[in-house]
Design a protein around this motif. Sequence first.
Motif, PDB file in Angstrom:
ATOM      1  N   ASP A   1     -21.266 -16.493  37.446  1.00 26.12           N
ATOM      2  CA  ASP A   1     -21.767 -16.212  38.835  1.00 26.12           C
ATOM      3  C   ASP A   1     -21.229 -14.914  39.374  1.00 26.12           C
ATOM      4  O   ASP A   1     -21.788 -14.156  39.835  1.00 26.12           O
ATOM      5  CB  ASP A   1     -21.860 -17.424  39.760  1.00 26.12           C
ATOM      6  N   THR A   2     -19.798 -14.857  39.318  1.00 29.44           N
ATOM      7  CA  THR A   2     -19.213 -13.659  39.804  1.00 29.44           C
ATOM      8  C   THR A   2     -19.462 -12.403  39.015  1.00 29.44           C
ATOM      9  O   THR A   2     -19.639 -11.337  39.395  1.00 29.44           O
ATOM     10  CB  THR A   2     -17.484 -14.029  39.948  1.00 29.44           C
TER      11      THR A   2
ATOM     12  N   SER B   1     -22.318 -11.673  37.202  1.00 31.53           N
ATOM     13  CA  SER B   1     -23.452 -11.228  37.599  1.00 31.53           C
ATOM     14  C   SER B   1     -23.662 -10.593  39.090  1.00 31.53           C
ATOM     15  O   SER B   1     -24.504  -9.768  39.416  1.00 31.53           O
ATOM     16  CB  SER B   1     -24.395 -12.295  37.444  1.00 31.53           C
ATOM     17  N   ARG B   2     -22.993 -10.854  39.898  1.00 31.28           N
ATOM     18  CA  ARG B   2     -22.966 -10.399  41.356  1.00 31.28           C
ATOM     19  C   ARG B   2     -21.869  -9.442  41.579  1.00 31.28           C
ATOM     20  O   ARG B   2     -22.273  -8.508  42.156  1.00 31.28           O
ATOM     21  CB  ARG B   2     -22.877 -11.936  42.248  1.00 31.28           C
ATOM     22  N   ASN B   3     -20.851  -9.879  41.192  1.00 25.20           N
ATOM     23  CA  ASN B   3     -19.748  -8.667  41.893  1.00 25.20           C
ATOM     24  C   ASN B   3     -18.795  -8.464  40.453  1.00 25.20           C
ATOM     25  O   ASN B   3     -17.887  -9.231  40.411  1.00 25.20           O
ATOM     26  CB  ASN B   3     -19.144  -9.293  43.042  1.00 25.20           C
ATOM     27  N   TRP B   4     -18.826  -7.462  39.611  1.00 19.81           N
ATOM     28  CA  TRP B   4     -18.234  -7.353  38.400  1.00 19.81           C
ATOM     29  C   TRP B   4     -16.727  -7.290  38.812  1.00 19.81           C
ATOM     30  O   TRP B   4     -15.806  -7.642  38.083  1.00 19.81           O
ATOM     31  CB  TRP B   4     -18.568  -6.484  37.515  1.00 19.81           C
TER      32      TRP B   4
ATOM     33  N   THR C   1     -14.595 -10.373  38.999  1.00 21.11           N
ATOM     34  CA  THR C   1     -14.338 -11.250  37.769  1.00 21.11           C
ATOM     35  C   THR C   1     -13.143 -11.289  37.224  1.00 21.11           C
ATOM     36  O   THR C   1     -12.758 -12.313  37.024  1.00 21.11           O
ATOM     37  CB  THR C   1     -15.785 -10.854  36.579  1.00 21.11           C
TER      38      THR C   1
ATOM     39  N   ARG D   1     -23.707  -3.105  32.424  1.00 20.88           N
ATOM     40  CA  ARG D   1     -23.076  -2.281  33.568  1.00 20.88           C
ATOM     41  C   ARG D   1     -22.659  -1.339  32.804  1.00 20.88           C
ATOM     42  O   ARG D   1     -22.648  -0.033  33.277  1.00 20.88           O
ATOM     43  CB  ARG D   1     -21.826  -3.282  33.735  1.00 20.88           C
TER      44      ARG D   1
END
Length: 214
Positions: free
Chosen positions: A38-39, A41-44, A47, A191
């Motif tokens: 989840d991290t 996909s939202r805020n690389w 991560t 990305r």
Amino acid sequence: MWPLLFLSILALSTIIERIWFWSRVLLKQGQVLNRIMDTASRNWETTPKIARDYRRHPLGNYLYAPLKLNNPDPDVFHLALESAADDELTSMRRGDKVLEAVVALAPLLGLLGTVLGLITSLSNIQISDLGTSSTAGVTLGISESLISTAAGLILAIASLAFYRVFQALWFNEMRIFRKAGSDLELIYRQRWMDIEDNRYPLTSTLETSETVDN
């Protein structure tokens, strides 16, 4: 029976350690996987920090291996995932060789004990004693010699059952590792492509400006 007792202690300690290991892995696996993916996909950018917090878990340590690299090439990212997967999956099979040895040796040791017991019992029989009460002790010795075979078979069957369970857990874990690694690599490649797309238009604009000035 003494070698069988040693093998039973060895198998029991291995089984208890593996049960403890797999219980810890399976209880936290969903939380680790969902949090990292989840991290990602939202805020690389955050991560790697999240994955570093779960390094004690095999899945978290596996996903953290490529994330700790500084902006790696996608191929390098893939190689880091493969290398980490090999290390973690190999460590998960710790104890399998012990159970395999117990499964192979326990029936043979039990059979050996029975054969030796039969040899000892039958060597005490004389032809003149057949049909008399003196053969009662020999019969009891033969029945006792069969205990080692039964003990060896019971130990081998129990060890084989746990070995198969651990193998099934390992194969399921390998599938989860492959799926999680593929998803993380897909996010990273997307990305990487976005970064490259943002970089090339700037270069094209500069080249166009230089051409117009000339």
